[in-house]
Scaffold this motif. Structure first.
Motif, PDB file in Angstrom:
ATOM      1  N   ILE A 152       0.820  -1.330  -0.081  1.00 22.83           N
ATOM      2  CA  ILE A 152      -0.024  -0.031   0.084  1.00 22.83           C
ATOM      3  C   ILE A 152       0.807   1.151  -0.049  1.00 22.83           C
ATOM      4  O   ILE A 152       0.504   2.190  -0.760  1.00 22.83           O
ATOM      5  N   ALA A 153       1.785   1.220   0.831  1.00 25.97           N
ATOM      6  CA  ALA A 153       2.767   2.348   0.786  1.00 25.97           C
ATOM      7  C   ALA A 153       3.410   2.671  -0.387  1.00 25.97           C
ATOM      8  O   ALA A 153       3.602   3.606  -1.134  1.00 25.97           O
ATOM      9  N   LYS A 154       3.793   1.514  -1.005  1.00 20.79           N
ATOM     10  CA  LYS A 154       4.704   1.623  -2.620  1.00 20.79           C
ATOM     11  C   LYS A 154       3.723   2.132  -3.505  1.00 20.79           C
ATOM     12  O   LYS A 154       3.858   3.136  -4.287  1.00 20.79           O
ATOM     13  N   ARG A 155       2.328   1.658  -3.438  1.00 25.46           N
ATOM     14  CA  ARG A 155       1.390   2.365  -4.298  1.00 25.46           C
ATOM     15  C   ARG A 155       1.161   3.792  -4.119  1.00 25.46           C
ATOM     16  O   ARG A 155       0.969   4.496  -5.133  1.00 25.46           O
ATOM     17  N   ASP A 156       0.813   4.114  -2.788  1.00 16.90           N
ATOM     18  CA  ASP A 156       0.781   5.636  -2.512  1.00 16.90           C
ATOM     19  C   ASP A 156       1.847   6.397  -3.104  1.00 16.90           C
ATOM     20  O   ASP A 156       1.752   7.498  -3.669  1.00 16.90           O
ATOM     21  N   MET A 157       3.094   6.059  -2.834  1.00 15.58           N
ATOM     22  CA  MET A 157       4.379   6.758  -3.234  1.00 15.58           C
ATOM     23  C   MET A 157       4.292   6.799  -4.788  1.00 15.58           C
ATOM     24  O   MET A 157       4.573   7.804  -5.248  1.00 15.58           O
TER      25      MET A 157
ATOM     26  N   SER B  48       4.289  10.420  -6.877  1.00  9.50           N
ATOM     27  CA  SER B  48       5.066  11.020  -7.808  1.00  9.50           C
ATOM     28  C   SER B  48       4.610  11.146  -9.245  1.00  9.50           C
ATOM     29  O   SER B  48       4.935  11.890  -9.897  1.00  9.50           O
ATOM     30  N   GLU B  49       3.489  10.211  -9.775  1.00  8.27           N
ATOM     31  CA  GLU B  49       2.990  10.686 -10.726  1.00  8.27           C
ATOM     32  C   GLU B  49       2.100  11.884 -10.730  1.00  8.27           C
ATOM     33  O   GLU B  49       2.087  12.737 -11.814  1.00  8.27           O
ATOM     34  N   ARG B  50       1.399  12.377  -9.580  1.00 10.32           N
ATOM     35  CA  ARG B  50       0.765  13.537  -9.382  1.00 10.32           C
ATOM     36  C   ARG B  50       1.994  14.477  -9.664  1.00 10.32           C
ATOM     37  O   ARG B  50       1.483  15.728 -10.226  1.00 10.32           O
ATOM     38  N   ASP B  51       2.966  14.482  -8.752  1.00 11.57           N
ATOM     39  CA  ASP B  51       4.070  15.730  -8.977  1.00 11.57           C
ATOM     40  C   ASP B  51       4.486  15.878 -10.241  1.00 11.57           C
ATOM     41  O   ASP B  51       4.825  16.881 -10.785  1.00 11.57           O
TER      42      ASP B  51
END
Length: 154
Positions: free
Chosen positions: A136-141, A145-148
């Motif tokens: 879940i943490a990897k998916r959120d990161m 990053s895609e949003r940034d």
């Protein structure tokens, strides 16, 4: 139709969340006529299903195929156990792997390959709670990053 004449009927997203998939196998499934018609309409669920090997036969339990609405007395029980067709050497390999500690068989997806119904089953090892949290943490990161990256482009 999707790639290579495959059309997805049902997907088990929860399996990839709860298990590490070590190997996958493609199996045919023994069905009756009205079940195939119901699958063509997309009425299938494999969320609560599991796979076992009994007497050298691979059987899927809990796979729900809704009764065909235009069917009649030939409709079968929606939750009946269904036999999966694999080669004998694949079944023997699976029996050997399942005897290892912590391995199980889970259905991953059901799809049409041409006119045939196939089930992709995975040889899986259960995840611990901390493994799920890491995923879940990897998916959120990755999402952040895609949003940034999108913000920087504009």
């Amino acid at each position: 139709m999707a790639k290579g004449g495959e059309r997805l009927i049902a997907n088990n997203k929860k399996a990839r969340h709860d298990y590490f998939i070590e190997d996958t196998y493609e199996a045919g499934i023994v069905l009756h006529g009205t079940e195939v018609k119901s699958l063509r309409q997309g009425h299938c669920s494999i969320k609560e299903s599991f796979v076992r090997i009994d007497n050298g036969e691979v059987i899927i339990y809990g796979m729900h195929i809704s009764p065909y609405e235009k069917g009649n007395i030939f409709n079968k029980d929606p939750l009946r156990p269904k036999k999966l067709m694999l080669h004998k050497y694949e079944i023997n390999r699976l029996i050997g792997k399942i005897k290892e500690k912590g391995l199980t068989l889970v259905p991953l997806r059901v799809y049409f390959k041409g006119s045939l119904v196939k089930v992709e089953i995975g040889l899986a090892r259960g995840k611990k709670l901390y493994d799920k949290r890491q995923d879940i943490a990897k998916r959120d990161m990755k999402r952040e990053s895609e949003r940034d990256f999108k913000v920087r482009i504009r």
